[in-house]
Enzyme design. Structure first.
Site, PDB file in Angstrom:
ATOM      1  CG  ASP A  14      -1.765  -1.242   1.356  1.00 44.15           C
ATOM      2  OD1 ASP A  14      -2.384  -1.649   0.365  1.00 44.15           O
ATOM      3  OD2 ASP A  14      -1.758  -1.833   2.450  1.00 44.15           O
ATOM      4  CG  ASN A  39      -2.791 -11.251  -2.878  1.00 42.41           C
ATOM      5  OD1 ASN A  39      -2.452 -11.157  -4.053  1.00 42.41           O
ATOM      6  ND2 ASN A  39      -1.942 -11.614  -1.932  1.00 42.41           N
ATOM      7  CG  HIS A  42      -2.238  -1.558  -8.619  1.00 40.77           C
ATOM      8  ND1 HIS A  42      -2.003  -2.902  -8.414  1.00 40.77           N
ATOM      9  CD2 HIS A  42      -2.423  -1.416  -9.948  1.00 40.77           C
ATOM     10  CE1 HIS A  42      -2.042  -3.536  -9.573  1.00 40.77           C
ATOM     11  NE2 HIS A  42      -2.304  -2.663 -10.512  1.00 40.77           N
ATOM     12  CD  GLN A 226       1.013  -9.337  -1.957  1.00 43.27           C
ATOM     13  OE1 GLN A 226       1.759  -9.915  -2.726  1.00 43.27           O
ATOM     14  NE2 GLN A 226       0.152  -9.983  -1.211  1.00 43.27           N
TER      15      GLN A 226
END
Length: 436
Positions: A14, A39, A42, A226
């Site tokens: 994030d 999963n 963006h 991630q």
């Protein structure tokens, strides 16, 4: 001359990688995803439109840029097609520009069922905070050499035989060990075959195509998902994801040689966030009005793109950032969301920890040790002016420049890019990754 750039998150995900990848795509012939699955989320803001992507590389919103999904990605074909249709409804051409490796393991219905059933069976303190989308069980099948891959969609009989064997194995675990309902063959097979008709025209030899792009003088951008601290090997294990999120995976997960990765851009927020369980040494209270943590949460709009869960927030952890810089071989940093800190009277940087009575300057590897770490802070003055939308170094308040300089000094790495807002032009460039 062709130059390849890898973009990786240096925290727990994030970090704002999507906007930076989109911004850099002006200089790339193609954008490559090399790990993870749907999963990861963006968000791109282009003019008045907001795009939330999970699987399709961020470069898809740039006309004429090719996009690749490498063999390191676990693919939910049904979700990918849903994402493609949303983009097409917005006038973006996808299918003729997207190429998928036949080596991608497929996420199927029983993977998500296993993921959810396992998490439900865990005690609250042991929950990883999985998205429940089947990522982990699919990577397990890959390592166990029983995964169904995109390649298998080309042969209905082979696919059916492998699926039958996998369901016998996984349904036993679901029903006998986890007390969950079994997953039916017809349901999984029929959906996979329906999706195959649309997926197969996009399948290509991604490794060979990337080589051809470079040989013709085109540059490539490798888009990590991630963050480093969620890496299966280097993260806060076991509170991690199931793939390698580090720069080295760009080679293995797409089929390019490591010698063709020329620059690594490490993305970090001006503070820290984390979603789900696991240790977080600099975590702050995000609920009490008027506190720094609450400002980070609300002003930063810290909610997960995929799950919608509130992200945990804390001060920037330079001991963790230095660990990520080492692991990834970071060439330069990009700082995002600097504007979220606007107006805070003072700021803190974690420069190390006290662990069992001793000072350490790097994040330890085990989550048990990280849990025992007590942050050592250096306090800096905040700024009253705004950094939002700034497009030059000189436009930043003096205290903001001092904050960034201190990060460079402690981490011994240059800050090459600063993001001051969600739009493409809300960016300060000090050294261009494709020109460095």
């Amino acid at each position: 001359m062709a130059k390849n750039v890898v973009v990786v998150g240096t925290q727990w995900g994030d970090e704002g990688k999507g906007k930076i990848v989109d911004w850099l795509t002006d200089h790339a012939r193609g954008v490559v995803r090399f790990q993870g699955g749907h999963n990861a989320g963006h968000t791109l803001v282009i003019g008045q439109k907001e795009y939330k992507l999970n699987l399709v590389p961020s470069g898809i919103v740039r006309e004429g840029v090719a996009c690749y999904i490498g063999n390191g990605v676990v693919l939910d074909a049904h979700h990918l097609l849903s994402e493609i249709r949303v983009l097409e409804a917005g006038g973006i051409k996808v299918r003729e520009r997207l190429r998928i490796s036949p080596g991608c393991p497929l996420i199927l219905g029983y993977h998500a069922a296993l993921d959810r059933a396992r998490e439900a069976a865990k005690a609250a303190c042991d929950k990883i905070g999985t998205t429940g989308k089947g990522i982990g069980p699919t990577y397990e099948d890959k390592v166990a050499r029983r995964a169904l891959r995109v390649y298998d969609l080309f042969d209905r009989e082979r696919f059916a035989a492998k699926l039958k064997a996998n369901l016998e194995y996984h349904n036993f675990v679901l029903t006998q060990h986890l007390g969950a309902e079994p997953v039916g063959f017809d349901e999984v097979f029929d959906e996979a075959m329906a999706d195959a008709a649309e997926i197969l025209p996009m399948v290509a030899d991604v490794s060979a195509e990337l080589y051809a792009v470079n040989k013709a003088g085109g540059s490539l951008l490798f888009e990590g998902a991630q963050g480093t601290l969620l890496d299966i090997d280097h993260g806060t294990y076991p509170f991690v994801t199931s793939s390698n999120c580090v720069a080295g995976q760009a080679a293995a997960g797409s089929g390019v040689g490591p010698g063709r990765l020329h620059y690594v851009l490490g993305i970090t927020k001006a503070y820290c966030t984390r979603v789900g369980g696991g240790p977080f040494p600099t975590e702050l209270d995000i609920e009490t009005p008027g506190t720094p943590g609450q400002q980070m949460s609300t002003k930063g709009r810290e909610f997960g793109t995929v799950t919608g869960r509130k992200r945990r927030c804390g001060w920037l952890d330079l001991a963790a950032l230095k660990r990520s810089i080492i692991i990834n071989g970071v060439t330069g940093l990009c700082i995002t969301k600097l504007d979220v800190l606007d107006g805070l009277a003072e700021l803190k940087l974690c420069t190390g920890y006290m662990l069992d009575g001793k000072r350490i300057d790097l994040l330890p590897m085990g989550s048990e040790e990280v849990t025992r770490c007590e942050p050592i802070y250096e306090t800096l003055s905040g700024w009253s002016g705004t950094t939002f939308g700034a497009q030059s170094w000189d436009a930043l308040p003096q205290e903001a420049r001092a904050y960034l300089h201190r990060i460079e000094e402690i981490c011994e790495i240059p800050i090459d890019v600063i993001s001051t807002g969600p739009e493409r032009d809300e960016t300060i460039l000090r050294r261009h990754p494709f020109g460095a």
